[in-house]
Motif scaffolding. Structure first.
Motif, PDB file in Angstrom:
ATOM      1  N   THR A  15      26.352  73.202  35.221  1.00  0.00           N
ATOM      2  CA  THR A  15      27.045  73.337  36.495  1.00  0.00           C
ATOM      3  C   THR A  15      26.952  74.769  37.000  1.00  0.00           C
ATOM      4  N   PHE A  16      26.557  74.900  38.261  1.00  0.00           N
ATOM      5  CA  PHE A  16      26.547  76.186  38.949  1.00  0.00           C
ATOM      6  C   PHE A  16      27.763  76.221  39.862  1.00  0.00           C
ATOM      7  N   GLU A  17      28.486  77.338  39.871  1.00  0.00           N
ATOM      8  CA  GLU A  17      29.614  77.481  40.786  1.00  0.00           C
ATOM      9  C   GLU A  17      29.854  78.960  41.058  1.00  0.00           C
ATOM     10  N   VAL A  18      30.658  79.215  42.083  1.00  0.00           N
ATOM     11  CA  VAL A  18      31.013  80.587  42.440  1.00  0.00           C
ATOM     12  C   VAL A  18      32.422  80.852  41.951  1.00  0.00           C
ATOM     13  N   LYS A  19      32.593  81.956  41.230  1.00  0.00           N
ATOM     14  CA  LYS A  19      33.913  82.346  40.743  1.00  0.00           C
ATOM     15  C   LYS A  19      34.328  83.632  41.452  1.00  0.00           C
ATOM     16  N   ASN A  20      35.610  83.719  41.755  1.00  0.00           N
ATOM     17  CA  ASN A  20      36.153  84.924  42.382  1.00  0.00           C
ATOM     18  C   ASN A  20      36.583  85.896  41.294  1.00  0.00           C
ATOM     19  N   VAL A  21      36.125  87.134  41.406  1.00  0.00           N
ATOM     20  CA  VAL A  21      36.497  88.175  40.463  1.00  0.00           C
ATOM     21  C   VAL A  21      37.486  89.087  41.172  1.00  0.00           C
ATOM     22  N   ALA A  22      38.655  89.259  40.581  1.00  0.00           N
ATOM     23  CA  ALA A  22      39.717  90.055  41.187  1.00  0.00           C
ATOM     24  C   ALA A  22      39.368  91.545  41.163  1.00  0.00           C
ATOM     25  N   GLU A  23      39.999  92.281  42.058  1.00  0.00           N
ATOM     26  CA  GLU A  23      39.857  93.734  42.079  1.00  0.00           C
ATOM     27  C   GLU A  23      40.407  94.277  40.769  1.00  0.00           C
ATOM     28  N   ARG A  24      39.758  95.312  40.255  1.00  0.00           N
ATOM     29  CA  ARG A  24      40.219  95.873  38.985  1.00  0.00           C
ATOM     30  C   ARG A  24      39.870  97.353  38.915  1.00  0.00           C
ATOM     31  N   GLU A  25      40.434  98.003  37.909  1.00  0.00           N
ATOM     32  CA  GLU A  25      40.137  99.409  37.691  1.00  0.00           C
ATOM     33  C   GLU A  25      39.024  99.542  36.660  1.00  0.00           C
ATOM     34  N   GLY A  26      38.189 100.516  36.863  1.00  0.00           N
ATOM     35  CA  GLY A  26      37.137 100.814  35.904  1.00  0.00           C
ATOM     36  C   GLY A  26      37.059 102.315  35.715  1.00  0.00           C
ATOM     37  N   ARG A  27      36.122 102.739  34.916  1.00  0.00           N
ATOM     38  CA  ARG A  27      35.962 104.176  34.695  1.00  0.00           C
ATOM     39  C   ARG A  27      34.510 104.561  34.927  1.00  0.00           C
ATOM     40  N   ASN A  28      34.330 105.723  35.550  1.00  0.00           N
ATOM     41  CA  ASN A  28      33.004 106.296  35.686  1.00  0.00           C
ATOM     42  C   ASN A  28      32.616 106.803  34.302  1.00  0.00           C
ATOM     43  N   PRO A  29      31.562 106.241  33.689  1.00  0.00           N
ATOM     44  CA  PRO A  29      31.231 106.636  32.319  1.00  0.00           C
ATOM     45  C   PRO A  29      30.807 108.106  32.190  1.00  0.00           C
TER      46      PRO A  29
ATOM     47  N   GLU B 173      35.935  96.726  43.558  1.00  0.00           N
ATOM     48  CA  GLU B 173      36.406  95.757  44.546  1.00  0.00           C
ATOM     49  C   GLU B 173      36.215  94.317  44.077  1.00  0.00           C
ATOM     50  N   ALA B 174      37.027  93.431  44.631  1.00  0.00           N
ATOM     51  CA  ALA B 174      36.910  92.009  44.344  1.00  0.00           C
ATOM     52  C   ALA B 174      35.571  91.497  44.868  1.00  0.00           C
ATOM     53  N   CYS B 175      35.037  90.493  44.215  1.00  0.00           N
ATOM     54  CA  CYS B 175      33.757  89.937  44.649  1.00  0.00           C
ATOM     55  C   CYS B 175      33.643  88.485  44.190  1.00  0.00           C
ATOM     56  N   LYS B 176      32.600  87.845  44.659  1.00  0.00           N
ATOM     57  CA  LYS B 176      32.281  86.488  44.231  1.00  0.00           C
ATOM     58  C   LYS B 176      31.101  86.582  43.278  1.00  0.00           C
ATOM     59  N   LYS B 177      31.147  85.794  42.202  1.00  0.00           N
ATOM     60  CA  LYS B 177      30.114  85.866  41.187  1.00  0.00           C
ATOM     61  C   LYS B 177      29.565  84.476  40.900  1.00  0.00           C
ATOM     62  N   PRO B 178      28.250  84.289  40.995  1.00  0.00           N
ATOM     63  CA  PRO B 178      27.689  82.997  40.619  1.00  0.00           C
ATOM     64  C   PRO B 178      27.816  82.810  39.112  1.00  0.00           C
ATOM     65  N   SER B 179      28.093  81.582  38.709  1.00  0.00           N
ATOM     66  CA  SER B 179      28.331  81.290  37.304  1.00  0.00           C
ATOM     67  C   SER B 179      27.608  80.011  36.914  1.00  0.00           C
ATOM     68  N   PHE B 180      27.125  79.951  35.681  1.00  0.00           N
ATOM     69  CA  PHE B 180      26.485  78.741  35.168  1.00  0.00           C
ATOM     70  C   PHE B 180      27.152  78.362  33.871  1.00  0.00           C
ATOM     71  N   THR B 181      27.513  77.091  33.735  1.00  0.00           N
ATOM     72  CA  THR B 181      28.061  76.559  32.500  1.00  0.00           C
ATOM     73  C   THR B 181      27.135  75.461  32.010  1.00  0.00           C
ATOM     74  N   ALA B 182      26.608  75.637  30.815  1.00  0.00           N
ATOM     75  CA  ALA B 182      25.685  74.654  30.254  1.00  0.00           C
ATOM     76  C   ALA B 182      26.438  73.381  29.875  1.00  0.00           C
ATOM     77  N   SER B 183      25.771  72.236  30.054  1.00  0.00           N
ATOM     78  CA  SER B 183      26.375  70.956  29.681  1.00  0.00           C
ATOM     79  C   SER B 183      26.322  70.802  28.155  1.00  0.00           C
ATOM     80  N   LYS B 184      27.094  69.859  27.640  1.00  0.00           N
ATOM     81  CA  LYS B 184      27.103  69.572  26.219  1.00  0.00           C
ATOM     82  C   LYS B 184      25.720  69.130  25.762  1.00  0.00           C
ATOM     83  N   VAL B 185      25.050  68.326  26.583  1.00  0.00           N
ATOM     84  CA  VAL B 185      23.700  67.843  26.238  1.00  0.00           C
ATOM     85  C   VAL B 185      22.751  69.027  26.046  1.00  0.00           C
ATOM     86  N   LEU B 186      22.764  69.988  26.977  1.00  0.00           N
ATOM     87  CA  LEU B 186      21.894  71.155  26.875  1.00  0.00           C
ATOM     88  C   LEU B 186      22.241  71.975  25.647  1.00  0.00           C
ATOM     89  N   LYS B 187      23.523  72.198  25.409  1.00  0.00           N
ATOM     90  CA  LYS B 187      23.949  72.966  24.234  1.00  0.00           C
ATOM     91  C   LYS B 187      23.473  72.294  22.959  1.00  0.00           C
TER      92      LYS B 187
END
Length: 91
Positions: free
Chosen positions: A49-63, A72-86
């Protein structure tokens, strides 16, 4: 495997030309991308299954400096493998 390898495999397994195989693969990828852009979920039974997940705004550090920055918050494409594929990958 890259896209060229995938085109070659599809061409050999379907008796399509490489050009036709590439067009079919591009059409399938574009269909998934368009559905995700429209907020739809794409489920391919036996694959995953392919879907879009919302990622909330968060704090990070400049390495480099250790400075706290806002990611900033963003949308992230996501893939979840089926049981058959796994199961096929793990056999």
């Amino acid at each position: 495997m890259n896209k060229t390898d995938l085109v070659n495999v599809v061409a050999s397994e379907t008796n399509l030309t490489k050009k036709e195989s590439e067009a079919a693969i591009n059409a399938a990828i574009n269909a998934v991308v368009n559905a995700l852009q429209n907020g739809e979920k794409v489920q391919i039974i036996g694959f995953g299954t392919f879907e879009v997940k919302n990622v909330a705004e968060r704090e990070g550090r400049n390495p480099k400096t250790g400075e706290v920055i806002k990611i900033e918050a963003c949308k992230k494409p996501s893939f979840t493998a089926s049981k058959v594929l796994k199961d096929q990958v793990n056999s």
